[in-house]
Design an enzyme around this catalytic site. Structure first.
Site, PDB file in Angstrom:
ATOM      1  N   ALA A 163      22.533   6.342  -6.987  1.00 22.93           N
ATOM      2  CA  ALA A 163      22.280   6.692  -8.182  1.00 22.93           C
ATOM      3  C   ALA A 163      23.090   5.782  -9.293  1.00 22.93           C
ATOM      4  O   ALA A 163      23.885   4.901  -8.775  1.00 22.93           O
ATOM      5  CB  ALA A 163      23.041   8.098  -8.263  1.00 22.93           C
TER       6      ALA A 163
ATOM      7  N   LYS B 208       0.449  -1.604  -2.409  1.00 21.40           N
ATOM      8  CA  LYS B 208       1.580  -2.149  -3.129  1.00 21.40           C
ATOM      9  C   LYS B 208       1.926  -1.391  -4.537  1.00 21.40           C
ATOM     10  O   LYS B 208       3.297  -0.915  -4.615  1.00 21.40           O
ATOM     11  CB  LYS B 208       1.217  -3.579  -3.833  1.00 21.40           C
ATOM     12  CG  LYS B 208       2.101  -4.286  -4.772  1.00 21.40           C
ATOM     13  CD  LYS B 208       3.474  -4.710  -4.003  1.00 21.40           C
ATOM     14  CE  LYS B 208       4.603  -4.840  -4.972  1.00 21.40           C
ATOM     15  NZ  LYS B 208       4.713  -6.336  -5.313  1.00 21.40           N
TER      16      LYS B 208
ATOM     17  N   ASP C 283       0.798 -24.591 -11.947  1.00 19.28           N
ATOM     18  CA  ASP C 283       1.103 -23.910 -13.026  1.00 19.28           C
ATOM     19  C   ASP C 283       0.496 -24.875 -14.176  1.00 19.28           C
ATOM     20  O   ASP C 283       0.652 -25.631 -14.309  1.00 19.28           O
ATOM     21  CB  ASP C 283       2.470 -23.578 -13.168  1.00 19.28           C
ATOM     22  CG  ASP C 283       2.818 -22.438 -14.068  1.00 19.28           C
ATOM     23  OD1 ASP C 283       3.637 -21.603 -13.579  1.00 19.28           O
ATOM     24  OD2 ASP C 283       2.387 -22.308 -15.259  1.00 19.28           O
TER      25      ASP C 283
ATOM     26  N   LYS D 125       6.553  -1.715 -15.053  1.00 16.37           N
ATOM     27  CA  LYS D 125       5.303  -2.154 -15.500  1.00 16.37           C
ATOM     28  C   LYS D 125       4.337  -1.441 -14.244  1.00 16.37           C
ATOM     29  O   LYS D 125       3.089  -0.697 -14.450  1.00 16.37           O
ATOM     30  CB  LYS D 125       4.902  -3.397 -15.484  1.00 16.37           C
ATOM     31  CG  LYS D 125       4.929  -4.365 -14.197  1.00 16.37           C
ATOM     32  CD  LYS D 125       4.197  -5.522 -14.352  1.00 16.37           C
ATOM     33  CE  LYS D 125       4.317  -6.563 -13.156  1.00 16.37           C
ATOM     34  NZ  LYS D 125       3.556  -6.314 -12.025  1.00 16.37           N
TER      35      LYS D 125
ATOM     36  N   VAL E 134       7.478 -14.776  -8.065  1.00 18.50           N
ATOM     37  CA  VAL E 134       6.675 -14.578  -6.666  1.00 18.50           C
ATOM     38  C   VAL E 134       6.024 -15.968  -6.087  1.00 18.50           C
ATOM     39  O   VAL E 134       6.440 -16.111  -4.817  1.00 18.50           O
ATOM     40  CB  VAL E 134       5.534 -13.617  -6.831  1.00 18.50           C
ATOM     41  CG1 VAL E 134       4.871 -13.364  -5.435  1.00 18.50           C
ATOM     42  CG2 VAL E 134       6.415 -11.979  -6.775  1.00 18.50           C
TER      43      VAL E 134
ATOM     44  N   CYS F 298       9.013  -5.244 -11.865  1.00 17.68           N
ATOM     45  CA  CYS F 298       7.966  -4.652 -11.340  1.00 17.68           C
ATOM     46  C   CYS F 298       7.867  -3.056 -11.488  1.00 17.68           C
ATOM     47  O   CYS F 298       6.974  -2.618 -11.868  1.00 17.68           O
ATOM     48  CB  CYS F 298       8.264  -4.810  -9.754  1.00 17.68           C
ATOM     49  SG  CYS F 298       8.633  -6.449  -9.518  1.00 17.68           S
TER      50      CYS F 298
HETATM   51  C1  UGA Z   1      10.780  -4.287  -6.094  1.00 17.77           C
HETATM   52  C2  UGA Z   1      10.590  -3.639  -4.832  1.00 17.77           C
HETATM   53  O1  UGA Z   1      11.586  -3.429  -4.226  1.00 17.77           O
HETATM   54  C3  UGA Z   1       9.916  -4.906  -3.903  1.00 17.77           C
HETATM   55  O2  UGA Z   1       9.624  -4.467  -2.598  1.00 17.77           O
HETATM   56  C4  UGA Z   1       8.729  -5.346  -4.698  1.00 17.77           C
HETATM   57  O3  UGA Z   1       8.236  -6.675  -3.736  1.00 17.77           O
HETATM   58  C5  UGA Z   1       9.074  -5.942  -5.902  1.00 17.77           C
HETATM   59  O4  UGA Z   1       9.568  -4.906  -6.630  1.00 17.77           O
HETATM   60  C6  UGA Z   1       7.734  -6.302  -6.827  1.00 17.77           C
HETATM   61  O5  UGA Z   1       7.029  -5.550  -7.151  1.00 17.77           O
HETATM   62  O6  UGA Z   1       7.776  -7.580  -6.824  1.00 17.77           O
HETATM   63  P1  UGA Z   1      12.851  -5.716  -7.238  1.00 17.77           P
HETATM   64  O7  UGA Z   1      12.229  -5.287  -8.633  1.00 17.77           O
HETATM   65  O8  UGA Z   1      13.059  -7.142  -7.108  1.00 17.77           O
HETATM   66  O9  UGA Z   1      11.911  -5.336  -5.900  1.00 17.77           O
HETATM   67  O10 UGA Z   1      14.311  -5.172  -7.182  1.00 17.77           O
HETATM   68  P2  UGA Z   1      14.740  -3.696  -6.336  1.00 17.77           P
HETATM   69  O11 UGA Z   1      15.723  -3.788  -5.422  1.00 17.77           O
HETATM   70  O12 UGA Z   1      13.539  -2.797  -5.820  1.00 17.77           O
HETATM   71  O13 UGA Z   1      15.459  -2.953  -7.589  1.00 17.77           O
HETATM   72  C7  UGA Z   1      14.539  -2.534  -8.858  1.00 17.77           C
HETATM   73  C8  UGA Z   1      15.655  -1.677  -9.555  1.00 17.77           C
HETATM   74  O14 UGA Z   1      16.060  -0.576  -8.814  1.00 17.77           O
HETATM   75  C9  UGA Z   1      16.710  -2.324  -9.888  1.00 17.77           C
HETATM   76  O15 UGA Z   1      17.077  -1.950 -11.317  1.00 17.77           O
HETATM   77  C10 UGA Z   1      17.940  -1.476  -9.056  1.00 17.77           C
HETATM   78  O16 UGA Z   1      19.099  -1.620  -9.776  1.00 17.77           O
HETATM   79  C11 UGA Z   1      17.372  -0.100  -9.084  1.00 17.77           C
HETATM   80  N1  UGA Z   1      17.861   0.620  -7.893  1.00 17.77           N
HETATM   81  C12 UGA Z   1      17.648   0.116  -6.735  1.00 17.77           C
HETATM   82  C13 UGA Z   1      18.692   1.645  -8.232  1.00 17.77           C
HETATM   83  O17 UGA Z   1      18.737   2.123  -9.072  1.00 17.77           O
HETATM   84  N2  UGA Z   1      19.109   2.287  -7.155  1.00 17.77           N
HETATM   85  C14 UGA Z   1      18.759   1.955  -5.816  1.00 17.77           C
HETATM   86  O18 UGA Z   1      19.112   3.060  -4.861  1.00 17.77           O
HETATM   87  C15 UGA Z   1      17.962   0.834  -5.591  1.00 17.77           C
END
Ligand code: UGA
Length: 441
Positions: free
Chosen positions: A253, A205, A30, A264, A11, A261
Protein backbone atom coordinates in the site's frame (compact mmCIF):
# COMPACT_ATOMS: atom_id res chain seq x y z
CA UNK A 1 21.99 -12.30 -34.99
CA UNK A 2 21.85 -8.80 -36.46
CA UNK A 3 19.21 -6.69 -34.75
CA UNK A 4 17.96 -3.13 -34.93
CA UNK A 5 16.20 -1.34 -32.14
CA UNK A 6 14.17 1.64 -33.27
CA UNK A 7 13.79 4.15 -30.42
CA UNK A 8 16.35 4.61 -27.65
CA UNK A 9 14.02 5.36 -24.77
CA UNK A 10 13.84 3.23 -21.67
CA UNK A 11 12.80 -0.03 -23.28
CA UNK A 12 14.90 0.46 -26.42
CA UNK A 13 18.17 1.17 -24.64
CA UNK A 14 17.82 -1.64 -22.14
CA UNK A 15 16.69 -4.08 -24.85
CA UNK A 16 19.57 -3.10 -27.14
CA UNK A 17 22.20 -3.40 -24.41
CA UNK A 18 20.83 -6.76 -23.22
CA UNK A 19 20.63 -8.27 -26.73
CA UNK A 20 24.27 -7.22 -27.24
CA UNK A 21 25.12 -8.96 -23.97
CA UNK A 22 23.42 -12.09 -25.34
CA UNK A 23 25.92 -12.08 -28.21
CA UNK A 24 24.03 -10.22 -30.95
CA UNK A 25 25.15 -7.32 -33.09
CA UNK A 26 22.77 -4.51 -32.23
CA UNK A 27 22.10 -1.19 -33.94
CA UNK A 28 20.14 1.28 -31.79
CA UNK A 29 18.49 3.84 -34.04
CA UNK A 30 16.82 7.08 -32.98
CA UNK A 31 15.79 10.05 -35.10
CA UNK A 32 16.93 12.37 -32.27
CA UNK A 33 20.49 13.05 -33.46
CA UNK A 34 21.45 14.88 -30.27
CA UNK A 35 20.52 11.87 -28.18
CA UNK A 36 22.47 9.57 -30.50
CA UNK A 37 25.54 11.82 -30.32
CA UNK A 38 25.37 11.77 -26.51
CA UNK A 39 24.96 7.99 -26.47
CA UNK A 40 28.00 7.66 -28.75
CA UNK A 41 29.89 9.63 -26.09
CA UNK A 42 28.61 7.25 -23.40
CA UNK A 43 26.11 9.74 -21.91
CA UNK A 44 22.90 7.98 -20.83
CA UNK A 45 19.60 9.88 -21.17
CA UNK A 46 18.19 7.96 -18.18
CA UNK A 47 19.48 6.51 -14.94
CA UNK A 48 19.10 2.74 -14.71
CA UNK A 49 21.45 0.65 -12.55
CA UNK A 50 24.29 -0.95 -14.61
CA UNK A 51 22.98 0.34 -17.96
CA UNK A 52 25.86 2.74 -18.53
CA UNK A 53 28.40 -0.01 -17.82
CA UNK A 54 26.68 -2.44 -20.20
CA UNK A 55 26.43 0.14 -22.99
CA UNK A 56 30.08 1.08 -22.59
CA UNK A 57 31.32 -2.55 -22.67
CA UNK A 58 29.36 -3.57 -25.75
CA UNK A 59 29.95 -0.33 -27.65
CA UNK A 60 33.70 -0.84 -27.18
CA UNK A 61 33.39 -4.45 -28.37
CA UNK A 62 31.60 -3.26 -31.51
CA UNK A 63 28.44 -5.21 -30.60
CA UNK A 64 26.36 -2.08 -30.00
CA UNK A 65 26.14 0.84 -32.36
CA UNK A 66 24.13 4.07 -32.19
CA UNK A 67 22.84 5.63 -35.41
CA UNK A 68 20.20 8.11 -36.59
CA UNK A 69 19.90 6.53 -40.05
CA UNK A 70 16.90 4.22 -40.38
CA UNK A 71 17.94 2.90 -43.81
CA UNK A 72 21.26 1.74 -42.43
CA UNK A 73 19.54 0.06 -39.47
CA UNK A 74 17.02 -1.74 -41.70
CA UNK A 75 19.65 -2.79 -44.22
CA UNK A 76 21.92 -4.38 -41.62
CA UNK A 77 19.34 -6.29 -39.54
CA UNK A 78 17.08 -9.29 -39.96
CA UNK A 79 15.08 -8.46 -36.83
CA UNK A 80 13.79 -4.92 -36.25
CA UNK A 81 12.30 -4.07 -32.86
CA UNK A 82 9.87 -1.16 -32.54
CA UNK A 83 10.66 0.51 -29.20
CA UNK A 84 9.18 3.98 -29.66
CA UNK A 85 6.74 5.52 -27.19
CA UNK A 86 2.97 5.00 -27.16
CA UNK A 87 1.82 7.86 -24.90
CA UNK A 88 -1.80 8.60 -23.98
CA UNK A 89 -3.71 10.65 -26.51
CA UNK A 90 -6.12 13.36 -25.34
CA UNK A 91 -9.00 10.81 -25.29
CA UNK A 92 -6.99 8.19 -23.36
CA UNK A 93 -6.31 6.04 -26.42
CA UNK A 94 -2.71 5.04 -27.14
CA UNK A 95 -1.14 7.55 -29.50
CA UNK A 96 0.34 5.33 -32.21
CA UNK A 97 1.80 8.22 -34.21
CA UNK A 98 5.42 7.31 -33.51
CA UNK A 99 4.91 3.58 -34.06
CA UNK A 100 3.16 4.18 -37.37
CA UNK A 101 5.79 6.73 -38.43
CA UNK A 102 8.75 4.41 -37.87
CA UNK A 103 6.88 1.52 -39.42
CA UNK A 104 6.43 3.53 -42.62
CA UNK A 105 10.11 4.54 -42.56
CA UNK A 106 11.14 0.90 -42.18
CA UNK A 107 8.82 -0.20 -45.00
CA UNK A 108 10.26 2.48 -47.30
CA UNK A 109 13.79 1.33 -46.54
CA UNK A 110 13.27 -2.42 -46.68
CA UNK A 111 14.85 -4.35 -49.60
CA UNK A 112 14.55 -7.96 -48.37
CA UNK A 113 12.50 -10.04 -45.95
CA UNK A 114 12.58 -8.66 -42.41
CA UNK A 115 10.75 -9.42 -39.16
CA UNK A 116 9.32 -6.28 -37.56
CA UNK A 117 8.62 -6.80 -33.87
CA UNK A 118 6.37 -4.74 -31.61
CA UNK A 119 8.21 -4.28 -28.30
CA UNK A 120 6.41 -1.02 -27.47
CA UNK A 121 3.15 -1.60 -25.60
CA UNK A 122 0.38 -1.35 -28.19
CA UNK A 123 -3.38 -1.95 -28.14
CA UNK A 124 -4.73 -5.23 -29.41
CA UNK A 125 -4.95 -5.36 -33.25
CA UNK A 126 -2.27 -2.71 -33.79
CA UNK A 127 -0.49 -5.33 -35.90
CA UNK A 128 -3.29 -5.08 -38.45
CA UNK A 129 -2.75 -1.33 -38.78
CA UNK A 130 1.00 -1.76 -39.14
CA UNK A 131 0.61 -4.54 -41.68
CA UNK A 132 -1.60 -2.24 -43.76
CA UNK A 133 1.00 0.55 -43.63
CA UNK A 134 3.78 -1.76 -44.70
CA UNK A 135 1.77 -3.12 -47.63
CA UNK A 136 1.08 0.46 -48.75
CA UNK A 137 4.81 1.24 -48.84
CA UNK A 138 6.44 -1.91 -50.16
CA UNK A 139 5.88 -5.15 -52.05
CA UNK A 140 8.70 -6.83 -50.07
CA UNK A 141 7.34 -9.53 -47.77
CA UNK A 142 7.86 -8.75 -44.07
CA UNK A 143 6.44 -10.51 -41.02
CA UNK A 144 5.13 -8.71 -37.97
CA UNK A 145 5.50 -10.18 -34.50
CA UNK A 146 4.78 -9.00 -30.99
CA UNK A 147 7.24 -9.63 -28.16
CA UNK A 148 6.13 -7.33 -25.34
CA UNK A 149 8.61 -6.28 -22.70
CA UNK A 150 7.92 -6.96 -19.03
CA UNK A 151 10.91 -5.29 -17.38
CA UNK A 152 10.51 -2.89 -14.47
CA UNK A 153 12.44 0.35 -14.18
CA UNK A 154 15.12 0.19 -11.49
CA UNK A 155 15.68 -3.55 -12.06
CA UNK A 156 15.39 -3.50 -15.85
CA UNK A 157 18.54 -5.43 -16.77
CA UNK A 158 17.92 -8.17 -14.24
CA UNK A 159 14.28 -8.41 -15.36
CA UNK A 160 15.27 -8.60 -19.03
CA UNK A 161 17.74 -11.41 -18.38
CA UNK A 162 15.45 -13.30 -15.97
CA UNK A 163 11.86 -12.84 -17.14
CA UNK A 164 9.02 -14.83 -15.57
CA UNK A 165 7.97 -15.66 -19.10
CA UNK A 166 8.64 -14.74 -22.72
CA UNK A 167 5.66 -13.83 -24.82
CA UNK A 168 5.97 -14.27 -28.56
CA UNK A 169 3.02 -13.53 -30.80
CA UNK A 170 3.19 -14.10 -34.54
CA UNK A 171 0.65 -13.75 -37.30
CA UNK A 172 0.13 -17.50 -37.61
CA UNK A 173 0.44 -18.15 -33.87
CA UNK A 174 2.53 -21.19 -34.85
CA UNK A 175 5.90 -22.22 -36.21
CA UNK A 176 6.59 -19.56 -38.85
CA UNK A 177 9.85 -17.92 -39.74
CA UNK A 178 9.31 -14.97 -37.37
CA UNK A 179 8.81 -17.37 -34.43
CA UNK A 180 11.85 -19.47 -35.29
CA UNK A 181 14.04 -16.36 -35.40
CA UNK A 182 12.71 -15.05 -32.09
CA UNK A 183 13.15 -18.39 -30.31
CA UNK A 184 16.70 -18.48 -31.61
CA UNK A 185 17.29 -14.95 -30.33
CA UNK A 186 16.20 -15.88 -26.79
CA UNK A 187 17.79 -19.33 -26.72
CA UNK A 188 20.10 -18.42 -23.81
CA UNK A 189 17.33 -17.05 -21.60
CA UNK A 190 15.89 -19.72 -19.33
CA UNK A 191 12.22 -18.91 -19.08
CA UNK A 192 8.91 -20.43 -20.16
CA UNK A 193 7.68 -19.36 -23.59
CA UNK A 194 4.13 -18.36 -24.34
CA UNK A 195 3.75 -18.72 -28.09
CA UNK A 196 0.48 -17.16 -29.14
CA UNK A 197 -1.27 -15.35 -31.97
CA UNK A 198 -0.23 -11.75 -32.34
CA UNK A 199 -3.51 -10.21 -31.09
CA UNK A 200 -3.23 -12.24 -27.88
CA UNK A 201 0.39 -11.13 -27.39
CA UNK A 202 -0.61 -7.47 -27.68
CA UNK A 203 -3.44 -7.95 -25.22
CA UNK A 204 -1.31 -9.96 -22.75
CA UNK A 205 0.87 -6.90 -22.13
CA UNK A 206 -2.05 -4.54 -21.49
CA UNK A 207 -3.85 -7.13 -19.36
CA UNK A 208 -0.71 -7.80 -17.29
CA UNK A 209 -0.17 -4.14 -16.45
CA UNK A 210 -3.86 -3.69 -15.66
CA UNK A 211 -3.80 -6.73 -13.35
CA UNK A 212 -0.77 -5.34 -11.49
CA UNK A 213 -2.34 -1.88 -11.15
CA UNK A 214 -5.53 -3.54 -9.94
CA UNK A 215 -3.67 -5.39 -7.18
CA UNK A 216 -2.12 -2.14 -5.94
CA UNK A 217 -5.41 -0.23 -6.01
CA UNK A 218 -7.09 -3.10 -4.22
CA UNK A 219 -4.61 -3.01 -1.33
CA UNK A 220 -4.82 0.78 -1.25
CA UNK A 221 -8.58 0.52 -0.79
CA UNK A 222 -8.06 -2.05 1.98
CA UNK A 223 -5.50 0.34 3.52
CA UNK A 224 -8.20 3.01 3.82
CA UNK A 225 -10.34 0.54 5.70
CA UNK A 226 -7.39 -0.38 7.93
CA UNK A 227 -6.96 3.28 8.87
CA UNK A 228 -10.63 3.51 9.91
CA UNK A 229 -10.68 0.23 11.82
CA UNK A 230 -7.28 -0.10 13.48
CA UNK A 231 -6.20 -3.04 11.30
CA UNK A 232 -2.67 -3.06 9.87
CA UNK A 233 -2.36 -3.24 6.08
CA UNK A 234 1.10 -4.81 6.16
CA UNK A 235 -0.17 -7.72 8.23
CA UNK A 236 -3.27 -7.99 6.05
CA UNK A 237 -1.20 -7.99 2.83
CA UNK A 238 1.23 -10.55 4.24
CA UNK A 239 -1.47 -13.06 5.10
CA UNK A 240 -3.67 -12.38 2.06
CA UNK A 241 -0.62 -12.67 -0.20
CA UNK A 242 0.42 -15.97 1.40
CA UNK A 243 -2.47 -17.56 -0.45
CA UNK A 244 -0.64 -18.77 -3.57
CA UNK A 245 -3.64 -17.93 -5.71
CA UNK A 246 -3.21 -14.26 -4.77
CA UNK A 247 0.55 -13.79 -4.10
CA UNK A 248 2.28 -11.13 -1.99
CA UNK A 249 3.89 -9.11 -4.83
CA UNK A 250 2.32 -5.74 -5.70
CA UNK A 251 0.35 -5.63 -2.47
CA UNK A 252 2.37 -2.75 -1.01
CA UNK A 253 0.00 0.00 0.00
CA UNK A 254 1.16 3.56 -0.57
CA UNK A 255 0.47 6.76 -2.43
CA UNK A 256 -0.43 4.88 -5.60
CA UNK A 257 1.15 3.78 -8.81
CA UNK A 258 2.80 6.13 -11.28
CA UNK A 259 5.40 5.83 -14.00
CA UNK A 260 5.31 5.74 -17.75
CA UNK A 261 3.36 2.49 -18.03
CA UNK A 262 0.44 1.82 -15.68
CA UNK A 263 -1.37 5.17 -16.11
CA UNK A 264 -1.23 5.19 -19.91
CA UNK A 265 -1.75 1.45 -20.34
CA UNK A 266 -4.79 1.40 -18.09
CA UNK A 267 -6.29 4.32 -19.98
CA UNK A 268 -5.55 2.69 -23.32
CA UNK A 269 -7.15 -0.58 -22.21
CA UNK A 270 -10.26 1.27 -20.98
CA UNK A 271 -10.46 2.98 -24.36
CA UNK A 272 -10.24 -0.32 -26.25
CA UNK A 273 -12.93 -1.83 -24.00
CA UNK A 274 -15.24 1.11 -24.71
CA UNK A 275 -14.54 0.80 -28.44
CA UNK A 276 -15.84 -2.76 -28.23
CA UNK A 277 -18.80 -1.85 -25.99
CA UNK A 278 -17.32 -3.67 -23.02
CA UNK A 279 -18.07 -2.28 -19.57
CA UNK A 280 -14.73 -0.98 -18.21
CA UNK A 281 -16.01 -0.07 -14.72
CA UNK A 282 -13.53 -2.37 -13.01
CA UNK A 283 -10.59 -0.57 -14.65
CA UNK A 284 -12.19 2.82 -14.00
CA UNK A 285 -12.40 1.98 -10.28
CA UNK A 286 -8.75 0.90 -10.28
CA UNK A 287 -7.86 4.25 -11.83
CA UNK A 288 -10.06 6.30 -9.48
CA UNK A 289 -8.71 4.67 -6.31
CA UNK A 290 -5.22 5.52 -7.50
CA UNK A 291 -6.08 9.15 -8.27
CA UNK A 292 -7.69 9.52 -4.84
CA UNK A 293 -4.78 8.04 -2.94
CA UNK A 294 -2.50 11.06 -3.45
CA UNK A 295 -5.16 13.62 -2.54
CA UNK A 296 -6.06 11.70 0.61
CA UNK A 297 -2.41 11.73 1.65
CA UNK A 298 -2.20 15.52 1.24
CA UNK A 299 -5.44 15.91 3.24
CA UNK A 300 -3.95 13.84 6.07
CA UNK A 301 -0.84 16.01 6.13
CA UNK A 302 -2.95 19.15 6.14
CA UNK A 303 -5.29 18.04 8.90
CA UNK A 304 -2.41 16.52 10.90
CA UNK A 305 -0.50 19.79 10.88
CA UNK A 306 -3.62 21.91 11.45
CA UNK A 307 -3.29 23.60 8.03
CA UNK A 308 -0.44 24.01 5.57
CA UNK A 309 -0.20 27.81 5.30
CA UNK A 310 3.36 28.82 6.17
CA UNK A 311 4.42 25.27 7.12
CA UNK A 312 7.78 23.97 5.95
CA UNK A 313 7.67 20.42 4.62
CA UNK A 314 10.73 18.31 3.82
CA UNK A 315 10.10 15.78 1.05
CA UNK A 316 12.26 12.67 0.64
CA UNK A 317 11.92 10.99 -2.75
CA UNK A 318 10.62 12.38 -6.04
CA UNK A 319 10.93 9.63 -8.67
CA UNK A 320 7.90 7.41 -9.27
CA UNK A 321 9.76 4.48 -7.71
CA UNK A 322 13.27 3.81 -6.38
CA UNK A 323 16.16 2.90 -8.69
CA UNK A 324 15.21 5.38 -11.42
CA UNK A 325 15.28 9.09 -12.16
CA UNK A 326 12.00 8.78 -14.05
CA UNK A 327 9.50 11.46 -13.02
CA UNK A 328 6.71 10.49 -15.43
CA UNK A 329 3.39 10.41 -13.53
CA UNK A 330 5.30 10.32 -10.24
CA UNK A 331 2.87 10.72 -7.29
CA UNK A 332 5.28 13.39 -6.00
CA UNK A 333 4.15 15.76 -8.78
CA UNK A 334 0.58 15.94 -7.55
CA UNK A 335 1.47 15.82 -3.85
CA UNK A 336 4.14 18.53 -3.91
CA UNK A 337 2.19 20.91 -6.11
CA UNK A 338 -0.85 20.45 -3.87
CA UNK A 339 1.21 21.07 -0.70
CA UNK A 340 2.49 24.33 -2.23
CA UNK A 341 -0.96 25.36 -3.49
CA UNK A 342 -2.24 24.99 0.06
CA UNK A 343 0.47 27.33 1.36
CA UNK A 344 3.39 25.10 2.36
CA UNK A 345 7.04 25.66 1.54
CA UNK A 346 8.74 22.50 0.24
CA UNK A 347 12.35 21.38 0.61
CA UNK A 348 13.11 18.22 -1.35
CA UNK A 349 15.77 15.60 -1.91
CA UNK A 350 16.00 12.62 -4.23
CA UNK A 351 19.19 10.61 -4.85
CA UNK A 352 18.71 10.54 -8.66
CA UNK A 353 15.67 12.48 -9.89
CA UNK A 354 16.35 16.10 -8.88
CA UNK A 355 17.69 17.22 -12.27
CA UNK A 356 14.57 15.90 -14.02
CA UNK A 357 12.31 17.32 -11.30
CA UNK A 358 13.82 20.80 -11.75
CA UNK A 359 12.49 20.85 -15.33
CA UNK A 360 8.88 20.40 -14.17
CA UNK A 361 6.66 23.46 -13.97
CA UNK A 362 4.73 21.95 -11.04
CA UNK A 363 7.91 22.05 -8.95
CA UNK A 364 8.76 25.73 -9.43
CA UNK A 365 9.38 27.08 -5.94
CA UNK A 366 10.72 23.81 -4.49
CA UNK A 367 14.05 24.18 -2.66
CA UNK A 368 16.38 21.29 -3.56
CA UNK A 369 18.69 20.00 -0.84
CA UNK A 370 22.03 18.23 -0.90
CA UNK A 371 20.94 15.31 1.28
CA UNK A 372 18.25 13.98 3.61
CA UNK A 373 19.53 15.85 6.66
CA UNK A 374 19.55 19.25 4.97
CA UNK A 375 15.99 18.49 3.81
CA UNK A 376 14.89 17.75 7.37
CA UNK A 377 16.44 20.79 9.02
CA UNK A 378 13.87 22.87 10.88
CA UNK A 379 10.84 21.37 9.07
CA UNK A 380 7.33 21.07 10.47
CA UNK A 381 7.12 17.58 8.96
CA UNK A 382 9.07 15.16 6.83
CA UNK A 383 7.15 13.44 4.02
CA UNK A 384 8.40 10.24 2.34
CA UNK A 385 7.26 9.79 -1.25
CA UNK A 386 9.69 7.23 -2.71
CA UNK A 387 11.06 4.20 -0.86
CA UNK A 388 14.78 4.61 -1.69
CA UNK A 389 16.70 2.06 0.45
CA UNK A 390 19.01 4.77 1.83
CA UNK A 391 16.04 6.48 3.55
CA UNK A 392 15.57 3.38 5.70
CA UNK A 393 19.08 3.69 7.11
CA UNK A 394 18.96 7.35 8.14
CA UNK A 395 20.19 8.30 11.61
CA UNK A 396 16.76 8.85 13.17
CA UNK A 397 18.12 10.34 16.38
CA UNK A 398 19.95 12.99 14.35
CA UNK A 399 16.79 13.56 12.27
CA UNK A 400 14.73 14.06 15.38
CA UNK A 401 17.29 16.53 16.69
CA UNK A 402 17.36 18.74 13.58
CA UNK A 403 13.68 18.70 12.59
CA UNK A 404 11.55 21.64 13.79
CA UNK A 405 8.92 19.11 14.87
CA UNK A 406 9.42 15.31 14.97
CA UNK A 407 6.61 14.50 12.55
CA UNK A 408 6.87 12.02 9.66
CA UNK A 409 4.21 11.30 7.05
CA UNK A 410 5.33 8.14 5.26
CA UNK A 411 3.64 7.45 1.92
CA UNK A 412 5.60 4.21 1.41
CA UNK A 413 5.50 2.51 4.85
CA UNK A 414 9.29 2.22 5.14
CA UNK A 415 9.68 2.47 8.93
CA UNK A 416 8.50 0.15 11.69
CA UNK A 417 5.83 1.48 14.00
CA UNK A 418 7.76 0.21 17.04
CA UNK A 419 10.90 2.13 16.10
CA UNK A 420 8.99 5.35 15.42
CA UNK A 421 7.07 5.02 18.67
CA UNK A 422 10.24 4.36 20.67
CA UNK A 423 12.05 7.34 19.11
CA UNK A 424 9.16 9.67 19.83
CA UNK A 425 8.18 10.58 16.28
CA UNK A 426 4.61 11.37 15.41
CA UNK A 427 4.45 8.89 12.54
CA UNK A 428 1.57 8.66 10.09
CA UNK A 429 1.81 6.03 7.37
CA UNK A 430 -0.58 4.27 4.99
CA UNK A 431 -3.08 1.72 6.32
CA UNK A 432 -1.43 1.48 9.73
CA UNK A 433 -2.16 3.04 13.08
CA UNK A 434 -0.81 6.54 13.64
CA UNK A 435 1.98 6.56 16.24
CA UNK A 436 2.46 9.28 18.89
CA UNK A 437 -0.10 11.25 16.93
CA UNK A 438 -1.55 12.95 19.99
CA UNK A 439 0.95 15.74 19.47
CA UNK A 440 -0.13 16.33 15.87
CA UNK A 441 -3.83 15.53 15.61
C1 UGA B 1 5.60 -1.89 -14.98
C2 UGA B 1 5.44 -3.42 -14.90
O1 UGA B 1 5.68 -3.87 -13.57
C3 UGA B 1 6.42 -4.12 -15.85
O2 UGA B 1 6.21 -5.52 -15.82
C4 UGA B 1 6.19 -3.59 -17.27
O3 UGA B 1 7.12 -4.17 -18.17
C5 UGA B 1 6.37 -2.07 -17.27
O4 UGA B 1 5.42 -1.48 -16.35
C6 UGA B 1 6.07 -1.58 -18.67
O5 UGA B 1 4.93 -1.64 -19.10
O6 UGA B 1 7.03 -1.26 -19.40
P1 UGA B 1 7.34 -0.10 -13.95
O7 UGA B 1 6.29 0.91 -14.31
O8 UGA B 1 8.73 0.12 -14.38
O9 UGA B 1 6.92 -1.56 -14.53
O10 UGA B 1 7.38 -0.23 -12.37
P2 UGA B 1 6.59 -1.08 -11.25
O11 UGA B 1 7.58 -1.71 -10.37
O12 UGA B 1 5.56 -1.95 -11.86
O13 UGA B 1 5.88 0.08 -10.41
C7 UGA B 1 4.82 0.86 -10.95
C8 UGA B 1 4.22 1.73 -9.87
O14 UGA B 1 3.50 0.94 -8.92
C9 UGA B 1 5.24 2.53 -9.06
O15 UGA B 1 4.76 3.83 -8.87
C10 UGA B 1 5.30 1.79 -7.73
O16 UGA B 1 5.65 2.63 -6.65
C11 UGA B 1 3.88 1.30 -7.60
N1 UGA B 1 3.74 0.10 -6.73
C12 UGA B 1 4.28 -1.08 -7.10
C13 UGA B 1 3.01 0.20 -5.55
O17 UGA B 1 2.49 1.27 -5.19
N2 UGA B 1 2.85 -0.92 -4.78
C14 UGA B 1 3.38 -2.12 -5.13
O18 UGA B 1 3.19 -3.12 -4.38
C15 UGA B 1 4.12 -2.20 -6.32
Amino acid sequence: MNISIIGTGYVGLVTGACFARLGNRVICMDSDKRKIDLLKDGVMPIFEPDLEKLVSIYTKQGMLEFVDDVEYAVDKSELIFLCVGTPSGADGSADLGAVKGVCRDIAKAVKDYRVIIEKSTVPVRTNEVLNGLIREETAVHCDIACNPETLKEGTAIHDFMNPDRLIIGTETGGADSALIRLINLYRNIASPYYIVDINSAELIKHASNAALAQKISFINMIAQLCEKTGADVIEVARAVGADKRIGRDFLNAGIGWGGSCFPKDLQALMYVCREHNIDAKLLEAVYCINEGQRGRFVDRIESGLGGLEGKVIGVLGLSFKPGTDDMRYAPSIHIISELMKRGAEVNAYDPKAMEKAKELEEFFGVVYCKDEYQTAEGVDALVILTEWKQFEWLDKIELRRIMGKPVIFDGRNIYSLDEMERLGFAYISIGRKAVNSGSVF
